[in-house]
Design a protein around this motif. Structure first.
Motif, PDB file in Angstrom:
ATOM      1  N   VAL A  17       0.854  -1.198   0.000  1.00  0.00           N
ATOM      2  CA  VAL A  17       0.000   0.000   0.000  1.00  0.00           C
ATOM      3  C   VAL A  17       0.885   1.241   0.000  1.00  0.00           C
ATOM      4  N   ALA A  18       0.623   2.128  -0.958  1.00  0.00           N
ATOM      5  CA  ALA A  18       1.352   3.392  -1.039  1.00  0.00           C
ATOM      6  C   ALA A  18       0.369   4.488  -1.420  1.00  0.00           C
ATOM      7  N   PHE A  19       0.742   5.748  -1.186  1.00  0.00           N
ATOM      8  CA  PHE A  19      -0.144   6.841  -1.574  1.00  0.00           C
ATOM      9  C   PHE A  19       0.656   7.943  -2.247  1.00  0.00           C
ATOM     10  N   TYR A  20      -0.064   8.752  -3.030  1.00  0.00           N
ATOM     11  CA  TYR A  20       0.535   9.897  -3.713  1.00  0.00           C
ATOM     12  C   TYR A  20      -0.433  11.070  -3.574  1.00  0.00           C
ATOM     13  N   ARG A  21       0.078  12.223  -3.197  1.00  0.00           N
ATOM     14  CA  ARG A  21      -0.759  13.383  -2.932  1.00  0.00           C
ATOM     15  C   ARG A  21      -0.880  14.267  -4.172  1.00  0.00           C
ATOM     16  N   THR A  22      -2.112  14.544  -4.600  1.00  0.00           N
ATOM     17  CA  THR A  22      -2.349  15.423  -5.740  1.00  0.00           C
ATOM     18  C   THR A  22      -2.814  16.780  -5.223  1.00  0.00           C
ATOM     19  N   LEU A  23      -1.906  17.573  -4.770  1.00  0.00           N
ATOM     20  CA  LEU A  23      -2.118  18.916  -4.255  1.00  0.00           C
ATOM     21  C   LEU A  23      -2.960  18.937  -2.983  1.00  0.00           C
ATOM     22  N   ILE A  24      -4.272  18.587  -3.068  1.00  0.00           N
ATOM     23  CA  ILE A  24      -5.120  18.629  -1.876  1.00  0.00           C
ATOM     24  C   ILE A  24      -5.730  17.276  -1.522  1.00  0.00           C
ATOM     25  N   SER A  25      -5.534  16.259  -2.358  1.00  0.00           N
ATOM     26  CA  SER A  25      -6.155  14.958  -2.069  1.00  0.00           C
ATOM     27  C   SER A  25      -5.210  13.825  -2.451  1.00  0.00           C
ATOM     28  N   ASN A  26      -5.457  12.655  -1.864  1.00  0.00           N
ATOM     29  CA  ASN A  26      -4.569  11.510  -2.037  1.00  0.00           C
ATOM     30  C   ASN A  26      -5.144  10.477  -2.998  1.00  0.00           C
ATOM     31  N   VAL A  27      -4.248   9.813  -3.725  1.00  0.00           N
ATOM     32  CA  VAL A  27      -4.608   8.595  -4.440  1.00  0.00           C
ATOM     33  C   VAL A  27      -3.833   7.461  -3.776  1.00  0.00           C
ATOM     34  N   VAL A  28      -4.369   6.242  -3.860  1.00  0.00           N
ATOM     35  CA  VAL A  28      -3.760   5.102  -3.171  1.00  0.00           C
ATOM     36  C   VAL A  28      -3.446   4.001  -4.174  1.00  0.00           C
ATOM     37  N   PHE A  29      -2.236   3.461  -4.076  1.00  0.00           N
ATOM     38  CA  PHE A  29      -1.827   2.319  -4.885  1.00  0.00           C
ATOM     39  C   PHE A  29      -1.880   1.068  -4.017  1.00  0.00           C
ATOM     40  N   ILE A  30      -2.669   0.084  -4.414  1.00  0.00           N
ATOM     41  CA  ILE A  30      -2.702  -1.206  -3.718  1.00  0.00           C
ATOM     42  C   ILE A  30      -1.979  -2.222  -4.586  1.00  0.00           C
ATOM     43  N   GLN A  59       5.481  -3.437  -4.831  1.00  0.00           N
ATOM     44  CA  GLN A  59       6.431  -2.825  -5.762  1.00  0.00           C
ATOM     45  C   GLN A  59       6.772  -3.794  -6.887  1.00  0.00           C
ATOM     46  N   GLY A  60       6.623  -3.340  -8.131  1.00  0.00           N
ATOM     47  CA  GLY A  60       7.040  -4.121  -9.289  1.00  0.00           C
ATOM     48  C   GLY A  60       6.064  -5.169  -9.775  1.00  0.00           C
ATOM     49  N   GLN A  61       4.961  -5.389  -9.050  1.00  0.00           N
ATOM     50  CA  GLN A  61       4.047  -6.449  -9.475  1.00  0.00           C
ATOM     51  C   GLN A  61       3.014  -5.934 -10.469  1.00  0.00           C
ATOM     52  N   ALA A  62       2.474  -6.840 -11.279  1.00  0.00           N
ATOM     53  CA  ALA A  62       1.500  -6.464 -12.311  1.00  0.00           C
ATOM     54  C   ALA A  62       0.091  -6.347 -11.747  1.00  0.00           C
ATOM     55  N   ASP A  63      -0.151  -7.001 -10.626  1.00  0.00           N
ATOM     56  CA  ASP A  63      -1.496  -7.047 -10.027  1.00  0.00           C
ATOM     57  C   ASP A  63      -1.686  -5.884  -9.079  1.00  0.00           C
ATOM     58  N   TRP A  64      -2.179  -4.765  -9.551  1.00  0.00           N
ATOM     59  CA  TRP A  64      -2.378  -3.639  -8.641  1.00  0.00           C
ATOM     60  C   TRP A  64      -3.640  -2.872  -9.016  1.00  0.00           C
TER      61      TRP A  64
END
Length: 277
Positions: free
Chosen positions: A28-41, A44-49
Protein backbone atom coordinates in the motif's frame (compact mmCIF):
# COMPACT_ATOMS: atom_id res chain seq x y z
CA UNK A 1 8.37 27.72 -28.26
CA UNK A 2 7.36 30.97 -26.53
CA UNK A 3 8.23 31.85 -22.93
CA UNK A 4 4.81 30.76 -21.63
CA UNK A 5 5.08 27.34 -23.28
CA UNK A 6 8.65 26.93 -22.00
CA UNK A 7 7.51 27.84 -18.47
CA UNK A 8 4.66 25.27 -18.61
CA UNK A 9 7.00 22.61 -19.97
CA UNK A 10 9.55 23.36 -17.23
CA UNK A 11 6.83 23.12 -14.55
CA UNK A 12 5.59 19.79 -15.94
CA UNK A 13 9.15 18.39 -15.96
CA UNK A 14 9.69 19.51 -12.35
CA UNK A 15 6.43 17.91 -11.18
CA UNK A 16 7.13 14.69 -13.08
CA UNK A 17 10.58 14.33 -11.51
CA UNK A 18 8.95 14.62 -8.08
CA UNK A 19 5.98 12.32 -8.80
CA UNK A 20 6.70 9.44 -6.46
CA UNK A 21 4.44 7.53 -4.12
CA UNK A 22 5.15 7.02 -0.42
CA UNK A 23 4.98 3.43 0.80
CA UNK A 24 2.94 2.78 3.94
CA UNK A 25 2.84 -1.02 3.91
CA UNK A 26 4.57 -3.50 1.61
CA UNK A 27 1.57 -3.42 -0.74
CA UNK A 28 0.00 0.00 0.00
CA UNK A 29 1.35 3.39 -1.04
CA UNK A 30 -0.14 6.84 -1.57
CA UNK A 31 0.54 9.90 -3.71
CA UNK A 32 -0.76 13.38 -2.93
CA UNK A 33 -2.35 15.42 -5.74
CA UNK A 34 -2.12 18.92 -4.25
CA UNK A 35 -5.12 18.63 -1.88
CA UNK A 36 -6.16 14.96 -2.07
CA UNK A 37 -4.57 11.51 -2.04
CA UNK A 38 -4.61 8.60 -4.44
CA UNK A 39 -3.76 5.10 -3.17
CA UNK A 40 -1.83 2.32 -4.88
CA UNK A 41 -2.70 -1.21 -3.72
CA UNK A 42 -0.06 -3.68 -4.84
CA UNK A 43 3.53 -4.65 -4.13
CA UNK A 44 6.43 -2.82 -5.76
CA UNK A 45 7.04 -4.12 -9.29
CA UNK A 46 4.05 -6.45 -9.47
CA UNK A 47 1.50 -6.46 -12.31
CA UNK A 48 -1.50 -7.05 -10.03
CA UNK A 49 -2.38 -3.64 -8.64
CA UNK A 50 -5.36 -1.31 -8.24
CA UNK A 51 -5.61 2.49 -8.05
CA UNK A 52 -8.02 3.99 -5.50
CA UNK A 53 -9.20 7.52 -6.40
CA UNK A 54 -7.76 9.78 -9.07
CA UNK A 55 -7.12 13.14 -7.44
CA UNK A 56 -7.81 16.53 -8.98
CA UNK A 57 -7.73 17.34 -12.68
CA UNK A 58 -4.49 17.78 -14.64
CA UNK A 59 -2.65 15.25 -12.47
CA UNK A 60 -2.92 12.24 -14.80
CA UNK A 61 0.69 12.45 -16.05
CA UNK A 62 2.04 12.72 -12.53
CA UNK A 63 -0.09 9.81 -11.26
CA UNK A 64 1.09 7.72 -14.22
CA UNK A 65 4.71 8.67 -13.45
CA UNK A 66 4.30 7.71 -9.77
CA UNK A 67 2.63 4.42 -10.82
CA UNK A 68 5.42 3.58 -13.28
CA UNK A 69 8.08 4.20 -10.63
CA UNK A 70 6.29 1.70 -8.40
CA UNK A 71 4.94 -0.90 -10.87
CA UNK A 72 6.92 -0.42 -14.10
CA UNK A 73 4.79 -0.36 -17.25
CA UNK A 74 2.07 -2.59 -15.80
CA UNK A 75 -1.34 -0.90 -15.93
CA UNK A 76 -3.67 -1.35 -12.95
CA UNK A 77 -6.32 -4.06 -13.06
CA UNK A 78 -8.91 -1.39 -12.24
CA UNK A 79 -9.55 2.04 -10.78
CA UNK A 80 -11.83 2.22 -7.72
CA UNK A 81 -13.44 5.51 -6.66
CA UNK A 82 -14.47 6.11 -3.05
CA UNK A 83 -16.93 8.75 -4.37
CA UNK A 84 -17.37 11.18 -7.23
CA UNK A 85 -16.24 14.58 -5.92
CA UNK A 86 -13.98 16.62 -8.22
CA UNK A 87 -10.87 16.11 -6.10
CA UNK A 88 -11.23 12.32 -6.30
CA UNK A 89 -12.26 11.87 -9.95
CA UNK A 90 -10.52 14.82 -11.61
CA UNK A 91 -7.96 12.73 -13.52
CA UNK A 92 -10.06 9.55 -13.81
CA UNK A 93 -11.01 9.75 -17.47
CA UNK A 94 -7.47 10.49 -18.69
CA UNK A 95 -6.07 7.67 -16.56
CA UNK A 96 -8.69 5.18 -17.80
CA UNK A 97 -8.00 6.29 -21.38
CA UNK A 98 -4.25 5.85 -20.92
CA UNK A 99 -4.47 2.43 -19.28
CA UNK A 100 -7.73 1.23 -20.90
CA UNK A 101 -9.07 -0.12 -17.61
CA UNK A 102 -12.52 -0.09 -15.94
CA UNK A 103 -13.48 2.39 -13.22
CA UNK A 104 -15.69 1.16 -10.36
CA UNK A 105 -17.94 3.25 -8.13
CA UNK A 106 -20.87 2.54 -5.80
CA UNK A 107 -24.22 2.38 -7.64
CA UNK A 108 -25.51 5.36 -5.61
CA UNK A 109 -22.72 7.53 -7.07
CA UNK A 110 -23.30 6.54 -10.70
CA UNK A 111 -25.50 9.55 -11.58
CA UNK A 112 -22.73 11.93 -10.46
CA UNK A 113 -20.17 10.38 -12.84
CA UNK A 114 -22.43 9.81 -15.84
CA UNK A 115 -23.61 13.37 -16.34
CA UNK A 116 -27.03 12.97 -14.74
CA UNK A 117 -26.85 14.74 -11.39
CA UNK A 118 -24.91 17.60 -9.73
CA UNK A 119 -23.57 17.43 -6.21
CA UNK A 120 -24.84 20.18 -3.88
CA UNK A 121 -22.82 23.38 -4.04
CA UNK A 122 -20.24 23.77 -1.26
CA UNK A 123 -21.52 25.29 1.99
CA UNK A 124 -19.45 28.37 2.89
CA UNK A 125 -21.27 28.75 6.23
CA UNK A 126 -19.66 25.71 7.90
CA UNK A 127 -16.69 27.79 9.10
CA UNK A 128 -13.15 26.62 9.67
CA UNK A 129 -11.12 28.53 7.12
CA UNK A 130 -10.42 29.56 3.55
CA UNK A 131 -11.40 26.30 1.83
CA UNK A 132 -14.88 26.54 3.34
CA UNK A 133 -15.22 30.11 2.09
CA UNK A 134 -14.11 29.08 -1.39
CA UNK A 135 -16.15 25.86 -1.47
CA UNK A 136 -19.16 27.31 -3.35
CA UNK A 137 -16.76 27.78 -6.27
CA UNK A 138 -15.47 24.19 -6.23
CA UNK A 139 -16.72 22.05 -9.17
CA UNK A 140 -19.94 20.14 -8.47
CA UNK A 141 -21.10 19.39 -12.02
CA UNK A 142 -21.34 15.69 -12.88
CA UNK A 143 -18.39 14.25 -14.78
CA UNK A 144 -18.91 11.85 -17.64
CA UNK A 145 -16.79 8.74 -17.32
CA UNK A 146 -18.65 7.07 -20.17
CA UNK A 147 -17.65 3.60 -21.26
CA UNK A 148 -15.20 3.08 -18.38
CA UNK A 149 -17.51 3.40 -15.37
CA UNK A 150 -19.11 0.33 -13.76
CA UNK A 151 -21.07 -0.17 -10.53
CA UNK A 152 -19.27 -1.87 -7.67
CA UNK A 153 -20.92 -4.69 -5.77
CA UNK A 154 -22.74 -2.88 -2.95
CA UNK A 155 -21.09 -4.88 -0.15
CA UNK A 156 -18.46 -7.55 0.09
CA UNK A 157 -15.89 -8.62 -2.48
CA UNK A 158 -13.97 -6.20 -4.67
CA UNK A 159 -12.89 -7.09 -8.21
CA UNK A 160 -9.18 -8.01 -8.28
CA UNK A 161 -8.82 -7.45 -4.51
CA UNK A 162 -10.01 -10.60 -2.81
CA UNK A 163 -8.70 -9.78 0.68
CA UNK A 164 -10.36 -6.32 0.80
CA UNK A 165 -13.97 -5.63 1.74
CA UNK A 166 -16.12 -2.72 0.58
CA UNK A 167 -18.04 -0.87 3.28
CA UNK A 168 -20.76 1.57 2.29
CA UNK A 169 -19.93 4.67 4.36
CA UNK A 170 -22.44 7.31 3.22
CA UNK A 171 -22.99 10.80 4.58
CA UNK A 172 -20.29 12.77 2.82
CA UNK A 173 -21.97 11.53 -0.38
CA UNK A 174 -24.79 8.99 -0.83
CA UNK A 175 -22.61 6.23 -2.28
CA UNK A 176 -19.33 6.85 -0.49
CA UNK A 177 -17.32 3.67 0.21
CA UNK A 178 -14.34 2.70 2.33
CA UNK A 179 -12.07 -0.31 1.82
CA UNK A 180 -10.95 -2.50 4.71
CA UNK A 181 -8.57 -5.44 4.95
CA UNK A 182 -9.27 -7.55 7.99
CA UNK A 183 -5.99 -9.48 8.21
CA UNK A 184 -3.94 -6.37 9.07
CA UNK A 185 -6.87 -3.96 9.76
CA UNK A 186 -5.85 -1.49 7.05
CA UNK A 187 -8.51 1.06 6.13
CA UNK A 188 -8.72 3.23 3.02
CA UNK A 189 -11.34 5.70 4.21
CA UNK A 190 -11.79 8.18 1.37
CA UNK A 191 -13.51 11.18 2.95
CA UNK A 192 -15.61 9.28 5.51
CA UNK A 193 -12.93 10.41 7.96
CA UNK A 194 -9.85 12.49 7.18
CA UNK A 195 -6.64 13.27 9.05
CA UNK A 196 -6.42 17.01 8.42
CA UNK A 197 -8.79 19.92 9.02
CA UNK A 198 -9.72 20.21 5.35
CA UNK A 199 -11.78 23.38 5.81
CA UNK A 200 -8.57 25.28 6.66
CA UNK A 201 -6.03 25.98 3.90
CA UNK A 202 -3.30 26.48 6.51
CA UNK A 203 -3.96 23.05 8.05
CA UNK A 204 -3.97 21.45 4.59
CA UNK A 205 -0.60 22.91 3.62
CA UNK A 206 1.01 22.17 7.01
CA UNK A 207 -0.62 18.68 7.10
CA UNK A 208 -0.99 18.55 10.89
CA UNK A 209 -2.32 15.08 11.72
CA UNK A 210 -5.57 14.65 13.60
CA UNK A 211 -8.64 12.50 12.94
CA UNK A 212 -11.55 14.62 11.70
CA UNK A 213 -15.00 14.00 10.30
CA UNK A 214 -15.59 14.39 6.56
CA UNK A 215 -14.94 17.76 4.85
CA UNK A 216 -17.86 19.78 6.20
CA UNK A 217 -18.48 22.04 3.21
CA UNK A 218 -19.33 19.07 0.94
CA UNK A 219 -20.97 16.66 3.42
CA UNK A 220 -24.61 16.03 2.45
CA UNK A 221 -26.06 14.05 5.35
CA UNK A 222 -24.61 14.40 8.85
CA UNK A 223 -26.73 11.64 10.44
CA UNK A 224 -25.42 9.15 7.85
CA UNK A 225 -21.90 10.52 8.26
CA UNK A 226 -22.05 9.84 12.00
CA UNK A 227 -23.23 6.26 11.43
CA UNK A 228 -20.35 5.75 9.00
CA UNK A 229 -17.78 7.03 11.50
CA UNK A 230 -19.18 4.66 14.14
CA UNK A 231 -18.99 1.80 11.63
CA UNK A 232 -15.35 2.65 10.88
CA UNK A 233 -14.52 2.96 14.59
CA UNK A 234 -16.07 -0.46 15.21
CA UNK A 235 -13.63 -1.96 12.67
CA UNK A 236 -10.73 -0.78 14.89
CA UNK A 237 -8.33 -0.05 12.03
CA UNK A 238 -4.64 -0.16 12.87
CA UNK A 239 -3.66 1.92 9.82
CA UNK A 240 -5.80 4.44 7.96
CA UNK A 241 -5.19 6.19 4.65
CA UNK A 242 -7.69 8.97 4.03
CA UNK A 243 -8.59 11.19 1.08
CA UNK A 244 -6.99 14.21 2.76
CA UNK A 245 -4.10 14.33 5.20
CA UNK A 246 -1.29 11.94 6.08
CA UNK A 247 -1.77 8.26 6.99
CA UNK A 248 -2.16 7.46 10.69
CA UNK A 249 -1.66 4.34 12.78
CA UNK A 250 -1.42 2.97 16.28
CA UNK A 251 -2.66 4.35 19.59
CA UNK A 252 -3.10 7.94 18.46
CA UNK A 253 -5.37 6.82 15.62
CA UNK A 254 -7.36 4.53 17.93
CA UNK A 255 -7.87 7.22 20.59
CA UNK A 256 -8.86 9.99 18.19
CA UNK A 257 -11.17 7.79 16.11
CA UNK A 258 -12.93 6.55 19.24
CA UNK A 259 -13.30 10.13 20.46
CA UNK A 260 -14.71 11.26 17.11
CA UNK A 261 -17.24 8.42 17.04
CA UNK A 262 -18.35 9.12 20.64
CA UNK A 263 -18.60 12.91 20.21
CA UNK A 264 -19.35 13.27 16.52
CA UNK A 265 -21.96 16.03 16.77
CA UNK A 266 -19.69 18.22 18.90
CA UNK A 267 -16.48 17.53 16.97
CA UNK A 268 -17.61 17.24 13.35
CA UNK A 269 -21.05 18.70 12.68
CA UNK A 270 -21.14 22.47 11.97
CA UNK A 271 -23.01 24.31 14.72
CA UNK A 272 -25.83 25.56 12.49
CA UNK A 273 -26.35 22.01 11.18
CA UNK A 274 -26.51 20.66 14.73
CA UNK A 275 -29.47 22.92 15.44
CA UNK A 276 -31.38 21.35 12.54
CA UNK A 277 -31.35 17.87 14.14
Amino acid sequence: MDKHEHHEDHNETWHMSHAESEQILEDVAFYRTLISNVVFIGKQGQADWVLVDCGIGHYAKRIIEAAEKRFGNHPPKAIVLTHGHFDHVGSAEKLADHWDVPIYIHPMEMDYVTGKEDYPVGDATVGGGLFSILSPFFPTKPVRLGKYIQPLPTEGGLPFLNDWTIYHTPGHTPGHISLFRQNDRTLIAGDAIITVKQESSMAVFVQHQHVHGPPAYFTQNWEEAEKSVKKISHLQPSVVITGHGLPMEGELLAEQLQELAANFKELAVPKHQNKLH
